[in-house]
Design a protein around this motif. Structure first.
Motif, PDB file in Angstrom:
ATOM      1  N   MET A   1       0.843  -1.191   0.000  1.00 42.66           N
ATOM      2  CA  MET A   1       0.000   0.000   0.000  1.00 42.66           C
ATOM      3  C   MET A   1       0.879   1.242   0.000  1.00 42.66           C
ATOM      4  SD  MET A   1      -2.909   1.020   2.779  1.00 42.66           S
ATOM      5  CE  MET A   1      -4.463   1.441   2.071  1.00 42.66           C
ATOM      6  N   ALA A   2       0.520   2.233  -0.839  1.00 43.53           N
ATOM      7  CA  ALA A   2       1.290   3.474  -0.901  1.00 43.53           C
ATOM      8  C   ALA A   2       1.347   4.138   0.470  1.00 43.53           C
ATOM      9  CB  ALA A   2       0.660   4.413  -1.920  1.00 43.53           C
ATOM     10  N   GLN A   3       2.468   4.820   0.720  1.00 44.61           N
ATOM     11  CA  GLN A   3       2.680   5.465   2.016  1.00 44.61           C
ATOM     12  C   GLN A   3       2.823   6.974   1.847  1.00 44.61           C
ATOM     13  OE1 GLN A   3       5.562   3.254   4.659  1.00 44.61           O
ATOM     14  NE2 GLN A   3       6.070   2.264   2.725  1.00 44.61           N
ATOM     15  N   GLN A   4       2.378   7.722   2.838  1.00 50.84           N
ATOM     16  CA  GLN A   4       2.576   9.164   2.864  1.00 50.84           C
ATOM     17  C   GLN A   4       3.683   9.487   3.861  1.00 50.84           C
ATOM     18  OE1 GLN A   4      -1.094  11.301   3.523  1.00 50.84           O
ATOM     19  NE2 GLN A   4      -1.739  10.989   1.407  1.00 50.84           N
ATOM     20  N   VAL A   5       4.665  10.261   3.398  1.00 51.71           N
ATOM     21  CA  VAL A   5       5.818  10.611   4.242  1.00 51.71           C
ATOM     22  C   VAL A   5       6.162  12.079   4.042  1.00 51.71           C
ATOM     23  CG1 VAL A   5       6.736   8.255   4.092  1.00 51.71           C
ATOM     24  CG2 VAL A   5       7.552   9.998   2.480  1.00 51.71           C
ATOM     25  N   ARG A   6       6.981  12.599   4.940  1.00 52.82           N
ATOM     26  CA  ARG A   6       7.456  13.986   4.841  1.00 52.82           C
ATOM     27  C   ARG A   6       8.700  14.039   3.957  1.00 52.82           C
ATOM     28  NH1 ARG A   6       9.697  15.372   9.368  1.00 52.82           N
ATOM     29  NH2 ARG A   6       9.371  17.624   9.282  1.00 52.82           N
ATOM     30  N   ALA A   7       8.808  15.136   3.194  1.00 47.85           N
ATOM     31  CA  ALA A   7       9.934  15.263   2.277  1.00 47.85           C
ATOM     32  C   ALA A   7      10.195  16.730   1.961  1.00 47.85           C
ATOM     33  CB  ALA A   7       9.659  14.489   0.989  1.00 47.85           C
ATOM     34  N   VAL A   8      11.388  17.001   1.424  1.00 52.12           N
ATOM     35  CA  VAL A   8      11.786  18.360   1.032  1.00 52.12           C
ATOM     36  C   VAL A   8      11.582  18.511  -0.470  1.00 52.12           C
ATOM     37  CG1 VAL A   8      13.689  19.999   0.889  1.00 52.12           C
ATOM     38  CG2 VAL A   8      13.449  18.535   2.910  1.00 52.12           C
ATOM     39  N   VAL A   9      10.770  19.499  -0.851  1.00 48.01           N
ATOM     40  CA  VAL A   9      10.396  19.695  -2.248  1.00 48.01           C
ATOM     41  C   VAL A   9      10.728  21.112  -2.681  1.00 48.01           C
ATOM     42  CG1 VAL A   9       8.453  19.741  -3.869  1.00 48.01           C
ATOM     43  CG2 VAL A   9       8.558  17.968  -2.108  1.00 48.01           C
ATOM     44  N   ALA A  10      11.309  21.220  -3.889  1.00 46.57           N
ATOM     45  CA  ALA A  10      11.495  22.523  -4.534  1.00 46.57           C
ATOM     46  C   ALA A  10      10.397  22.675  -5.576  1.00 46.57           C
ATOM     47  CB  ALA A  10      12.873  22.600  -5.185  1.00 46.57           C
ATOM     48  N   LYS A  11       9.477  23.619  -5.332  1.00 49.10           N
ATOM     49  CA  LYS A  11       8.305  23.742  -6.202  1.00 49.10           C
ATOM     50  C   LYS A  11       8.515  24.669  -7.386  1.00 49.10           C
ATOM     51  CE  LYS A  11       4.480  22.491  -3.183  1.00 49.10           C
ATOM     52  NZ  LYS A  11       3.164  22.897  -2.647  1.00 49.10           N
ATOM     53  N   ALA A  12       9.417  25.631  -7.248  1.00 43.66           N
ATOM     54  CA  ALA A  12       9.616  26.597  -8.327  1.00 43.66           C
ATOM     55  C   ALA A  12      11.046  27.100  -8.298  1.00 43.66           C
ATOM     56  CB  ALA A  12       8.642  27.769  -8.190  1.00 43.66           C
ATOM     57  N   VAL A  13      11.527  27.562  -9.444  1.00 42.34           N
ATOM     58  CA  VAL A  13      12.914  27.983  -9.578  1.00 42.34           C
ATOM     59  C   VAL A  13      13.245  29.119  -8.608  1.00 42.34           C
ATOM     60  CG1 VAL A  13      12.361  29.570 -11.488  1.00 42.34           C
ATOM     61  CG2 VAL A  13      14.694  28.674 -11.230  1.00 42.34           C
ATOM     62  N   LYS A  14      14.347  28.941  -7.899  1.00 43.90           N
ATOM     63  CA  LYS A  14      14.900  29.927  -6.961  1.00 43.90           C
ATOM     64  C   LYS A  14      13.999  30.227  -5.760  1.00 43.90           C
ATOM     65  CE  LYS A  14      17.675  32.259 -10.532  1.00 43.90           C
ATOM     66  NZ  LYS A  14      18.943  31.635 -10.185  1.00 43.90           N
ATOM     67  N   GLU A  15      12.953  29.432  -5.579  1.00 40.43           N
ATOM     68  CA  GLU A  15      12.084  29.604  -4.426  1.00 40.43           C
ATOM     69  C   GLU A  15      12.572  28.722  -3.278  1.00 40.43           C
ATOM     70  OE1 GLU A  15       9.492  31.687  -3.967  1.00 40.43           O
ATOM     71  OE2 GLU A  15      10.019  32.560  -5.916  1.00 40.43           O
ATOM     72  N   PRO A  16      12.404  29.171  -2.018  1.00 40.99           N
ATOM     73  CA  PRO A  16      12.818  28.333  -0.891  1.00 40.99           C
ATOM     74  C   PRO A  16      12.129  26.972  -0.921  1.00 40.99           C
ATOM     75  CG  PRO A  16      12.305  30.568  -0.152  1.00 40.99           C
ATOM     76  CD  PRO A  16      11.859  30.481  -1.585  1.00 40.99           C
ATOM     77  N   PRO A  25       4.861   5.057  -3.688  1.00 41.33           N
ATOM     78  CA  PRO A  25       4.131   3.832  -4.053  1.00 41.33           C
ATOM     79  C   PRO A  25       4.816   2.572  -3.519  1.00 41.33           C
ATOM     80  CG  PRO A  25       4.665   5.193  -5.983  1.00 41.33           C
ATOM     81  CD  PRO A  25       5.456   5.728  -4.845  1.00 41.33           C
ATOM     82  N   ASP A  26       4.076   1.502  -3.473  1.00 46.05           N
ATOM     83  CA  ASP A  26       4.689   0.197  -3.241  1.00 46.05           C
ATOM     84  C   ASP A  26       5.657  -0.093  -4.382  1.00 46.05           C
ATOM     85  OD1 ASP A  26       3.346  -0.314  -0.918  1.00 46.05           O
ATOM     86  OD2 ASP A  26       1.766  -1.520  -1.858  1.00 46.05           O
ATOM     87  N   PRO A  27       6.736  -0.815  -4.102  1.00 44.70           N
ATOM     88  CA  PRO A  27       7.707  -1.077  -5.179  1.00 44.70           C
ATOM     89  C   PRO A  27       7.122  -1.984  -6.255  1.00 44.70           C
ATOM     90  CG  PRO A  27       8.260  -2.349  -3.211  1.00 44.70           C
ATOM     91  CD  PRO A  27       7.158  -1.408  -2.816  1.00 44.70           C
ATOM     92  N   GLY A  28       7.334  -1.581  -7.496  1.00 45.89           N
ATOM     93  CA  GLY A  28       6.940  -2.412  -8.619  1.00 45.89           C
ATOM     94  C   GLY A  28       8.089  -3.328  -9.019  1.00 45.89           C
ATOM     95  N   PRO A  29       7.953  -4.008 -10.145  1.00 49.41           N
ATOM     96  CA  PRO A  29       9.022  -4.900 -10.596  1.00 49.41           C
ATOM     97  C   PRO A  29      10.362  -4.159 -10.705  1.00 49.41           C
ATOM     98  CG  PRO A  29       7.045  -5.260 -11.892  1.00 49.41           C
ATOM     99  CD  PRO A  29       6.783  -4.049 -11.049  1.00 49.41           C
ATOM    100  N   GLY A  30      11.402  -4.731 -10.098  1.00 51.59           N
ATOM    101  CA  GLY A  30      12.735  -4.141 -10.167  1.00 51.59           C
ATOM    102  C   GLY A  30      12.943  -2.920  -9.301  1.00 51.59           C
ATOM    103  N   GLU A  31      12.004  -2.623  -8.396  1.00 48.88           N
ATOM    104  CA  GLU A  31      12.095  -1.428  -7.558  1.00 48.88           C
ATOM    105  C   GLU A  31      12.262  -1.790  -6.083  1.00 48.88           C
ATOM    106  OE1 GLU A  31       9.342   1.598 -10.259  1.00 48.88           O
ATOM    107  OE2 GLU A  31       8.450   0.604  -8.522  1.00 48.88           O
ATOM    108  N   ALA A  32      12.623  -0.771  -5.294  1.00 48.22           N
ATOM    109  CA  ALA A  32      12.761  -0.954  -3.846  1.00 48.22           C
ATOM    110  C   ALA A  32      12.339   0.317  -3.127  1.00 48.22           C
ATOM    111  CB  ALA A  32      14.204  -1.299  -3.475  1.00 48.22           C
TER     112      ALA A  32
END
Length: 361
Positions: A1-16, A25-32
């Motif tokens: 089952m897909a999981q929700q986690v906290r992460a650092v995202v850059a949404k726009a150029v030069k923006e904090p 997502p759950d890992p698909g074939p060849g993924e981890a």
């Protein structure tokens, strides 16, 4: 089952950057799926935020990471939940023309996860270097997971995933630094200091560190520099010649990614010497050199991609050097921070106050 986690995202150029909830997502074939334990703040992450790589915003930043495999997808046979890994942004495919010629460190079809991670609203994220590890968990291709000795603490081990490997490999893989060589390294951040450490381990008799910041030059001595040159105090090329019997260095490593330092590196070589560029430039930068000098000086001008490394071979070897006390990875860790400290860490990095800030989860 897909999981929700906290992460650092850059949404726009030069923006904090911002802390966002993302969906892994759950890992698909060849993924981890990997539970990230630590991830270094690399200058490449800042390049992404500044639009210096491409404009595929929003970016999930972070790529210099160690952690523990949580789950694997179908078809993964050499990796299992519980494995301690360093993440690599090159995972050789084994099938492209470079891999078939026995040069997997130049793989032209390196594997990444096929599924995207997304924001909570479904917006796909571009994972930095195919990793995206400023996150509690991340989805990668299983081939990007390199198993290493679990005795290595993640704050140090993760740095091998990018900056340390890039600098170390630039010296020993690309530059072929060997016993008795003279080496100059221009730019003494994490990558440059890793090149210095590698040159010392390879037996170079002279290792010259060049930077504008005296604090960085002191750090460089810690990693094996025999001499230091403040680039603001005079002619860098002449200073390197003076320290190499008037000839110039056998190998000069440019770890800044600027035309000015590339030109200095070019002229600071001995005749038939090697220039290795490992500093990452931004797209608008250009270099102009006299063609007669390119011909007349001979030698080799090389670009080092990821230290021309083979992660499955080189990561465990560097961890072994660390655990034996021969490679001071702990010395690269200037501070540890949380996910919410990345934006401020970018500022400290730009001001030259740290070698590496490391996010600990």
């Amino acid at each position: 089952m897909a999981q929700q986690v906290r992460a650092v995202v850059a949404k726009a150029v030069k923006e904090p950057v911002a802390i966002e909830t993302i969906v892994v997502p759950d890992p698909g074939p060849g993924e981890a799926v990997v539970a990230v334990q630590a991830c270094g703040v690399c200058h490449t992450d800042l390049h992404y935020r500044e639009g210096g790589i491409n404009d595929d915003f929003p970016f999930l930043l972070g790529h210099e990471a160690a952690g523990v495999v949580e789950a694997v997808g179908d078809g993964v046979t050499d990796l299992a939940a519980g494995d301690y890994v360093v993440l690599a942004w090159r995972a050789p495919c084994g099938q492209c023309r470079s891999c078939r010629r026995g040069r997997p460190w130049y793989c032209f079809d390196s594997a990444n996860a096929a599924q995207p991670m997304t924001l909570a609203d479904g917006t796909p994220l571009s994972a930095a270097l195919g990793i995206g590890a400023f996150a509690e968990k991340t989805l990668v291709a299983a081939g990007q997971c390199v198993k290493v000795d679990p005795r290595a603490r993640p704050e140090a081990a993760g740095l091998i995933g990018c900056g340390i490997m890039a600098g170390f490999g630039a010296a020993v893989n690309t530059g072929n630094v060997g016993r008795g060589d003279t080496v100059a390294v221009l730019g003494c951040g994490g990558v440059g200091d890793a090149a210095i450490a590698a040159s010392a381990l390879a037996g170079a008799r002279t290792v010259i560190a060049v930077d504008l910041d005296d604090r960085k030059l002191e750090w460089a001595r810690r990693f094996g520099a025999t001499h230091t040159v403040n680039a603001g105090a005079g002619d860098v090329v002449e200073a390197i010649r003076d320290l190499t019997d008037g000839f110039g260095a056998d190998v000069v490593i440019e770890a800044v990614g600027r035309p000015e330092t590339y030109r200095q590196a070019f002229f600071a070589r001995d005749h038939a010497g090697t220039l290795v560029q490992v500093g990452v430039p931004t797209p608008e930068l250009t270099i102009e050199l006299p063609l007669i000098e390119l011909f007349g000086r001979g030698g080799a001008l090389k670009s080092s991609w990821y230290g021309d490394c083979l992660p499955s071979r080189d990561f465990p070897a560097l961890i072994d050097l660390y655990l034996s006390g021969r490679l001071d990875l702990d010395g690269f860790v200037s501070e540890t921070i949380g996910l919410d400290g990345v934006e401020e860490a970018f500022g400290r990095m730009q001001r030259g106050e740290v070698l590496r800030s490391v996010v600990v989860l």
